[in-house]
Design a protein around this motif. Structure first.
Motif, PDB file in Angstrom:
ATOM      1  N   GLU A  87       1.026  -1.306  -0.111  1.00 55.61           N
ATOM      2  CA  GLU A  87      -0.082   0.075  -0.049  1.00 55.61           C
ATOM      3  C   GLU A  87       1.019   1.311   0.076  1.00 55.61           C
ATOM      4  O   GLU A  87       0.659   2.182  -0.528  1.00 55.61           O
ATOM      5  N   MET A  88       1.791   1.158   0.896  1.00 64.82           N
ATOM      6  CA  MET A  88       2.470   2.472   0.819  1.00 64.82           C
ATOM      7  C   MET A  88       3.485   2.656  -0.125  1.00 64.82           C
ATOM      8  O   MET A  88       3.952   3.916  -0.615  1.00 64.82           O
ATOM      9  N   GLY A  89       3.813   1.586  -0.895  1.00 65.15           N
ATOM     10  CA  GLY A  89       4.981   1.666  -1.944  1.00 65.15           C
ATOM     11  C   GLY A  89       4.122   2.200  -3.377  1.00 65.15           C
ATOM     12  O   GLY A  89       4.756   2.407  -4.353  1.00 65.15           O
ATOM     13  N   GLN A  90       2.743   1.871  -3.552  1.00 63.17           N
ATOM     14  CA  GLN A  90       2.201   1.914  -4.734  1.00 63.17           C
ATOM     15  C   GLN A  90       1.785   3.339  -5.095  1.00 63.17           C
ATOM     16  O   GLN A  90       1.009   4.076  -4.504  1.00 63.17           O
ATOM     17  N   SER A  91       2.429   3.572  -6.133  1.00 62.02           N
ATOM     18  CA  SER A  91       2.090   5.056  -6.770  1.00 62.02           C
ATOM     19  C   SER A  91       1.009   5.055  -7.872  1.00 62.02           C
ATOM     20  O   SER A  91       0.801   3.898  -8.364  1.00 62.02           O
ATOM     21  N   GLN A  92       0.818   6.278  -8.248  1.00 62.76           N
ATOM     22  CA  GLN A  92      -0.066   6.386  -9.261  1.00 62.76           C
ATOM     23  C   GLN A  92       0.410   5.762 -10.711  1.00 62.76           C
ATOM     24  O   GLN A  92      -0.468   5.081 -11.381  1.00 62.76           O
ATOM     25  N   TRP A  93       1.785   5.974 -10.920  1.00 67.57           N
ATOM     26  CA  TRP A  93       2.493   5.178 -11.785  1.00 67.57           C
ATOM     27  C   TRP A  93       2.278   3.859 -11.782  1.00 67.57           C
ATOM     28  O   TRP A  93       2.126   3.340 -12.832  1.00 67.57           O
ATOM     29  N   ASP A  94       2.382   3.163 -10.906  1.00 66.43           N
ATOM     30  CA  ASP A  94       2.345   1.619 -10.693  1.00 66.43           C
ATOM     31  C   ASP A  94       0.797   1.242 -11.137  1.00 66.43           C
ATOM     32  O   ASP A  94       0.777   0.487 -11.821  1.00 66.43           O
ATOM     33  N   ARG A  95       0.006   2.120 -10.577  1.00 69.17           N
ATOM     34  CA  ARG A  95      -1.546   1.873 -10.930  1.00 69.17           C
ATOM     35  C   ARG A  95      -1.867   1.714 -12.504  1.00 69.17           C
ATOM     36  O   ARG A  95      -2.231   0.978 -13.152  1.00 69.17           O
ATOM     37  N   ASP A  96      -1.291   2.963 -13.166  1.00 70.98           N
ATOM     38  CA  ASP A  96      -1.349   2.944 -14.515  1.00 70.98           C
ATOM     39  C   ASP A  96      -0.547   2.165 -15.236  1.00 70.98           C
ATOM     40  O   ASP A  96      -0.993   1.594 -16.282  1.00 70.98           O
ATOM     41  N   PHE A  97       0.528   1.625 -14.628  1.00 72.24           N
ATOM     42  CA  PHE A  97       1.722   0.568 -15.345  1.00 72.24           C
ATOM     43  C   PHE A  97       0.732  -0.950 -15.373  1.00 72.24           C
ATOM     44  O   PHE A  97       0.644  -1.530 -16.266  1.00 72.24           O
ATOM     45  N   LEU A  98      -0.021  -1.175 -14.051  1.00 80.15           N
ATOM     46  CA  LEU A  98      -0.697  -2.429 -14.053  1.00 80.15           C
ATOM     47  C   LEU A  98      -2.005  -2.503 -14.787  1.00 80.15           C
ATOM     48  O   LEU A  98      -2.480  -3.622 -15.330  1.00 80.15           O
ATOM     49  N   ALA A  99      -2.949  -1.409 -14.864  1.00 79.77           N
ATOM     50  CA  ALA A  99      -4.296  -1.160 -15.281  1.00 79.77           C
ATOM     51  C   ALA A  99      -4.391  -2.028 -16.943  1.00 79.77           C
ATOM     52  O   ALA A  99      -5.199  -2.634 -16.801  1.00 79.77           O
ATOM     53  N   PRO A 100      -3.573  -1.601 -17.672  1.00 89.22           N
ATOM     54  CA  PRO A 100      -4.092  -2.150 -18.997  1.00 89.22           C
ATOM     55  C   PRO A 100      -3.703  -3.642 -19.088  1.00 89.22           C
ATOM     56  O   PRO A 100      -3.891  -4.224 -20.178  1.00 89.22           O
ATOM     57  N   MET A 101      -2.788  -4.304 -18.112  1.00 88.17           N
ATOM     58  CA  MET A 101      -2.507  -5.745 -18.300  1.00 88.17           C
ATOM     59  C   MET A 101      -3.526  -6.817 -17.946  1.00 88.17           C
ATOM     60  O   MET A 101      -4.549  -6.716 -17.206  1.00 88.17           O
ATOM     61  N   ASP A 102      -3.536  -7.611 -18.894  1.00 86.84           N
ATOM     62  CA  ASP A 102      -4.306  -8.911 -18.898  1.00 86.84           C
ATOM     63  C   ASP A 102      -3.778  -9.553 -17.674  1.00 86.84           C
ATOM     64  O   ASP A 102      -2.772  -9.653 -17.244  1.00 86.84           O
ATOM     65  N   LEU A 103      -4.790 -10.059 -16.731  1.00 87.47           N
ATOM     66  CA  LEU A 103      -4.044 -10.913 -15.474  1.00 87.47           C
ATOM     67  C   LEU A 103      -3.309 -11.817 -15.652  1.00 87.47           C
ATOM     68  O   LEU A 103      -2.475 -12.418 -14.980  1.00 87.47           O
ATOM     69  N   GLY A 104      -3.236 -12.733 -17.119  1.00 88.70           N
ATOM     70  CA  GLY A 104      -2.388 -13.583 -17.146  1.00 88.70           C
ATOM     71  C   GLY A 104      -0.906 -12.905 -17.029  1.00 88.70           C
ATOM     72  O   GLY A 104       0.110 -13.693 -16.832  1.00 88.70           O
ATOM     73  N   ILE A 105      -0.650 -11.865 -17.871  1.00 85.39           N
ATOM     74  CA  ILE A 105       0.391 -11.046 -17.791  1.00 85.39           C
ATOM     75  C   ILE A 105       1.029 -10.659 -16.197  1.00 85.39           C
ATOM     76  O   ILE A 105       2.107 -10.837 -16.053  1.00 85.39           O
ATOM     77  N   VAL A 106       0.031 -10.377 -15.553  1.00 86.59           N
ATOM     78  CA  VAL A 106       0.373  -9.956 -14.206  1.00 86.59           C
ATOM     79  C   VAL A 106       0.999 -11.146 -13.660  1.00 86.59           C
ATOM     80  O   VAL A 106       1.757 -11.044 -12.776  1.00 86.59           O
ATOM     81  N   MET A 107       0.327 -12.302 -13.792  1.00 87.02           N
ATOM     82  CA  MET A 107       0.897 -13.481 -12.945  1.00 87.02           C
ATOM     83  C   MET A 107       2.105 -14.073 -13.585  1.00 87.02           C
ATOM     84  O   MET A 107       3.101 -14.505 -12.774  1.00 87.02           O
ATOM     85  N   GLU A 108       2.442 -13.896 -14.920  1.00 86.12           N
ATOM     86  CA  GLU A 108       3.793 -13.966 -15.171  1.00 86.12           C
ATOM     87  C   GLU A 108       4.953 -13.078 -14.702  1.00 86.12           C
ATOM     88  O   GLU A 108       5.959 -13.218 -14.386  1.00 86.12           O
ATOM     89  N   LEU A 109       4.293 -11.864 -14.289  1.00 83.57           N
ATOM     90  CA  LEU A 109       5.014 -10.809 -13.926  1.00 83.57           C
ATOM     91  C   LEU A 109       5.685 -11.154 -12.362  1.00 83.57           C
ATOM     92  O   LEU A 109       6.479 -11.090 -11.959  1.00 83.57           O
ATOM     93  N   ILE A 110       4.613 -11.796 -11.707  1.00 80.55           N
ATOM     94  CA  ILE A 110       4.691 -12.135 -10.298  1.00 80.55           C
ATOM     95  C   ILE A 110       5.824 -13.197 -10.229  1.00 80.55           C
ATOM     96  O   ILE A 110       6.675 -13.294  -9.385  1.00 80.55           O
ATOM     97  N   LEU A 111       5.789 -14.247 -11.196  1.00 77.30           N
ATOM     98  CA  LEU A 111       6.750 -15.118 -11.425  1.00 77.30           C
ATOM     99  C   LEU A 111       8.238 -14.609 -11.798  1.00 77.30           C
ATOM    100  O   LEU A 111       9.146 -14.991 -10.972  1.00 77.30           O
ATOM    101  N   ALA A 112       8.287 -13.743 -12.489  1.00 76.45           N
ATOM    102  CA  ALA A 112       9.414 -13.001 -13.054  1.00 76.45           C
ATOM    103  C   ALA A 112      10.094 -12.255 -11.653  1.00 76.45           C
ATOM    104  O   ALA A 112      11.289 -12.221 -11.417  1.00 76.45           O
ATOM    105  N   ALA A 113       9.158 -11.177 -11.109  1.00 83.68           N
ATOM    106  CA  ALA A 113       9.542 -10.495  -9.978  1.00 83.68           C
ATOM    107  C   ALA A 113      10.105 -11.302  -8.721  1.00 83.68           C
ATOM    108  O   ALA A 113      11.042 -11.168  -8.078  1.00 83.68           O
TER     109      ALA A 113
END
Lengths: 169, 491
Positions: A87-113
C-alpha cells in the motif's frame, strides 16, 4: 557507465546499466559471480534468464527504471506486522502501469519478480491478483480471468461438496 | 510465422504451420495436460499458441503463482470451483504441500503471504484429521462419506491435501468399519498418513505417578489399515496423552503389506514403545530415505541393533533426525556407513566434543545440511581443562588433524550457545577446515523466551573464519513460535 546484457528466454537482449540491474537481487548475484570468475574486470557481463520471455522482462526493466531511486526494501520489510509494504509503495504510476495488463501477464510478472528478487514489483502484482480472488464469488473470478466453466456432469457439484467439508470441519 | 485459420467455437484461433498440421482445438487438448512450467515455455515459442492458451494459461500459471499469494482458506477453495484447469492447479499445489517432507528450510525464505498461505493450507488439512484426542471435535469417516458422497469416480481424489490422520485403535467396531470403508473407497489417493495412538487415560490423582494406568493400545488393525493406502509416500506414527502405554498384539514385520512408494518414516512423536517402530523399520527400512527417530525411546539405542544391523536395515538413508538417545548409541552414529545429506541432532545430554566430531567426521563427505540443537559438554577428563586450552586437548585426542572437511555443507544450524565464541573456541578454530563452503549459518534457541543476543564481535569473527558465508541468522523462540531476531549479511 558499466553495462550488463540481460537476455530473455526467447533470445531478446536488453542492455541496461549495472546500477539498475543490481536492484534485482538475482541479477546482482549474477553480476558479482561473473566478476569473480572473469579475468578481465572491464568485460561486460551477459546474463541469460531462461524462464522469462522478452515481453515480461521488458516490463520488469521498465518498472525498475521507474523505481530506480526508491530505497531498496529488505526482503523481510514489515514481515513482523504482516501488512507488507504494497500500500505504502504503490504510486499512481504503478496503478497506470498495471491497469492495461491482462491478468495472465500480471501472473507472469509475479513469477518474474519472484525469480529476479524484485520485492516492490512482487508486492504490487500479488496484491492485484489477490484482490481479484479474495472475497469474490466464483462468477466474479471467472469474469476477471475471462474464463468459462468447463465442468462436466456432476464435477462442479462434487467440487462444492469437497470444499464444504473443508469449510465446515 | 504464418498460420491457418480455424474456428474453434470460442473465437477465431490459428495454428502454427507444423507438419502434420494440427487444428487449434487439438493443440489445446495436448496443452491442457502439460505441467505449468512447460506451458510457460510453449507460450513463449510462438504467437499462435500464446493466443490459443491465453485463458487456459492464466489458470495453469496459478499453480506456480498460488503459493506466493496471500489468500485465505475460502479464497483458495473458491478457485477450485472456477474451472477444471483452476481446480487442477489448486489441487496440485495442495497435494504437493501436503506431502512435502519435513522441511528443513527456515521460515525466513517465506514472505508473509507465503506463510499465510501455508496456514490456510493447514486449516484445509485439519479437515482430514480423523483421530482427535477429543471425540467431540473428531471428524468421523462415516460423516465424511455421507457428505462428500460414496458414489464417486475412483479417479477423483476427495482428500485435497492427500494427507490424512487416522487412529490406530478404535473405540468401537462401527468406527473401524466406517474407516475401513472410507479407505477402501478413497485410500489409494492418500500419500501422507499419520497414525495416532490415542491414549485417553483419565487419572484421578495426577500427583501420584504410581497410580498411572498404562494405556493399552492394540496394533491388530494396523496391517489392514496400511493395506488400504497402497500409494503411501510418508508414514508417521504419533501417540498423544500420557507417556505411558502398553502395546498389545505385537506386530511382526511380515504382517505389514508392501508399500512400494514409501520413503519417509517418522516416529518423532511416538513415545515409550520401541517394538512398533522396530517392526516397521524392519519391513520398510530398505526403501526409506528419511527417518525421524523416536523422541523418548530411540531405536538407535537398542542393544540388539549394532552398526551392521543399522547398515543392513537402512541402506538408502539420506536424511536423519535423532531427537534424543543414550550415550551408548553415539558410537553407532559415528560408525554407520550411511551417506547422510541431512542430519538433525536434537538433545543429547551426555555427549561430548569427541562424540560431536566423530559423528560429523563420519558423514563428512555427504552432508549438505546439519542442525545441532544441543549444547556440547566437555569430556569428563577435561572437566578441569580451561576452555582456551581445549583446542590442545582435542588435538591430543584426535592427532594433528582432528576434523575432516565437510565440503558439501551449505547450511549449518547451531544452538545459540555456540555463539559464545570464547566458550566454543575449540569448535570455531576448526570452522574453516570443516565448513569452508558454508553459505548459511543459523543460531537457534530451543528454550522459551531465550533473549540471548549475539555480539558484533562474534559475527565479525565468524565471517572472517568462513569466507563463503553469506548470512548469519539468529532465531528466538517466543511462546513456542520462531521469530527471526537478527540477520547479519556480509558487507
Amino acid at each position: 557507465m558499466a553495462l550488463v546484457r540481460v537476455i530473455s528466454s526467447d533470445g531478446a537482449a536488453f542492455l541496461v546499466s549495472q546500477r539498475l540491474a543490481k536492484r534485482s537481487g538475482k541479477l546482482k548475484t549474477e553480476i558479482e559471480t561473473f566478476r569473480k570468475s572473469s579475468d578481465n574486470s572491464e568485460a561486460q557481463p551477459e546474463i541469460r534468464i531462461v524462464t522469462i520471455r522478452a515481453e515480461i522482462l521488458r516490463l520488469v526493466l521498465q518498472w525498475l527504471q521507474q523505481h530506480q531511486n526508491d530505497p531498496v526494501l529488505p526482503a523481510n520489510q514489515n514481515e513482523q506486522d504482516g501488512r507488507g509494504d504494497a500500500e505504502m509503495g504503490q504510486s499512481q504510476w504503478d496503478r497506470d502501469f498495471l491497469a492495461p495488463m491482462d491478468l495472465g501477464i500480471v501472473m507472469e510478472l509475479i513469477l518474474a519478480a519472484n525469480h529476479l528478487e524484485v520485492k516492490g514489483l512482487l508486492d504490487i502484482t500479488c496484491k492485484l491478483v489477490e484482490s481479484k480472488i479474495t472475497g469474490r464469488t466464483v462468477d466474479e473470478i471467472r469474469t476477471a480471468f475471462k474464463l468459462k466453466s468447463d465442468f462436466k456432469g456432476n464435477e462442479e457439484e462434487q467440487t462444492r461438496l469437497e470444499n464444504r467439508w473443508c469449510v465446515e470441519n | 510465422m504464418s498460420g491457418n485459420s480455424k474456428d474453434s467455437g470460442n473465437g477465431t484461433f490459428t495454428s502454427p504451420n507444423t507438419h502434420p498440421y494440427l487444428p487449434p482445438e487439438i493443440w489445446a487438448k495436448i496443452f491442457r495436460d502439460l505441467p505449468a512450467h512447460d506451458l510457460l515455455s510453449v507460450t513463449a515459442t510462438c504467437l499462435e499458441w500464446k493466443e490459443l492458451l491465453s485463458s487456459d494459461r492464466t489458470f495453469a500459471l496459478l499453480e506456480l503463482v498460488l503459493p506466493l499469494l496471500n489468500l485465505n482458506k475460502h479464497a483458495i477453495l473458491t478457485c477450485r470451483e472456477v474451472s477444471r484447469g483452476a481446480k487442477k492447479s489448486v489441487d496440485i499445489v495442495l497435494e504437493s504441500l501436503g506431502t512435502e517432507e519435513y522441511n528443513y528450510t527456515y521460515e525466513h525464505q517465506d514472505s508473509i503471504g507465503e506463510r499465510n498461505f501455508k496456514s490456510a493450507f493447514q486449516q484445509i488439512n485439519n479437515a482430514y484429521c480423523f483421530s482427535n484426542f477429543f471425540p467431540v471435535v473428531r471428524n468421523s469417516a462415516q460423516s465424511f462419506m455421507n457428505r462428500v458422497g460414496e458414489n464417486r469416480n475412483r479417479k477423483d481424489n476427495p482428500f485435497l491435501t492427500r494427507n490424512i490422520d487416522i487412529p490406530i485403535n478404535f473405540e468401537s467396531d462401527a468406527t473401524f468399519t466406517a474407516m475401513e470403508r472410507m479407505l477402501t473407497l478413497f485410500g489409494h489417493h492418500v500419500w501422507d498418513l499419520s497414525i495416532t495412538a490415542d491414549i485417553n487415560v483419565i487419572n484421578e490423582d495426577e500427583e501420584d505417578e504410581d497410580n498411572w494406568v498404562r494405556a493399552v493400545i492394540s496394533t491388530i488393525k494396523l496391517p489392514r489399515l496400511l493395506q488400504l493406502v497402497p500409494n503411501l509416500k510418508n508414514l508417521r506414527f504419533s501417540s498423544s496423552g500420557p507417556e505411558n502405554m502398553l502395546l498389545v498384539g505385537g506386530i511382526r514385520p511380515n504382517q505389514l503389506p508392501e508399500l512400494p512408494n514409501l520413503v519417509t518414516l517418522s516416529f518423532e512423536d511416538w513415545f515409550d514403545d520401541q517394538s512398533l517402530p522396530f517392526a516397521v523399520l524392519c519391513r520398510y527400512g530398505h526403501q526409506i530415505t528419511r527417518w525421524n527417530d523416536c523422541q523418548n525411546s530411540s531405536v538407535l539405542q537398542l542393544d540388539d541393533l549394532a552398526v551392521d544391523g543399522l547398515n543392513n536395515m537402512l541402506p538408502s538413508l539420506k536424511k536423519l533426525q535423532v531427537s534424543s538417545t543414550l550415550a551408548s548409541a553415539l558410537p553407532k552414529l559415528a560408525n554407520v556407513n550411511w551417506k547422510l545429506e541431512e542430519l538433525t541432532i536434537e538433545s543429547f545430554y551426555q555427549w561430548t566434543t569427541k562424540d560431536l566430531l566423530n559423528i560429523i567426521n563420519n558423514f563428512s563427505q555427504t552432508l549438505i545440511k546439519l542442525k545441532i540443537k544441543a549444547t556440547v559438554n566437555y569430556p569428563e577428563r577435561w572437566d578441569t581443562v580451561k576452555p582456551e586450552s581445549l583446542f590442545d586437548a582435542i588435538s591430543e585426542l584426535f592427532g594433528s588433524s582432528p576434523c575432516k572437511a565437510v565440503p558439501k555443507l551449505q547450511v549449518l544450524s547451531l544452538n545459540v550457545a555456540f555463539a559464545e565464541i570464547e566458550e566454543y573456541n575449540w569448535f570455531w578454530k576448526y570452522a574453516y577446515t570443516m565448513f569452508g563452503h558454508l553459505r548459511e549459518l543459523h543460531f537457534d534457541t530451543f528454550l522459551w523466551s531465550d533473549e540471548r543476543s549475539i555480539n558484533e564481535l562474534s559475527v565479525e569473527y565468524i565471517f572472517q573464519k568462513l569466507p563463503n558465508l553469506e548470512r548469519i541468522m539468529h532465531w528466538t523462540n517466543f511462546n513456542g513460535e520462531k521469530l527471526l531476531h537478527d540477520m547479519f549479511a556480509r558487507d
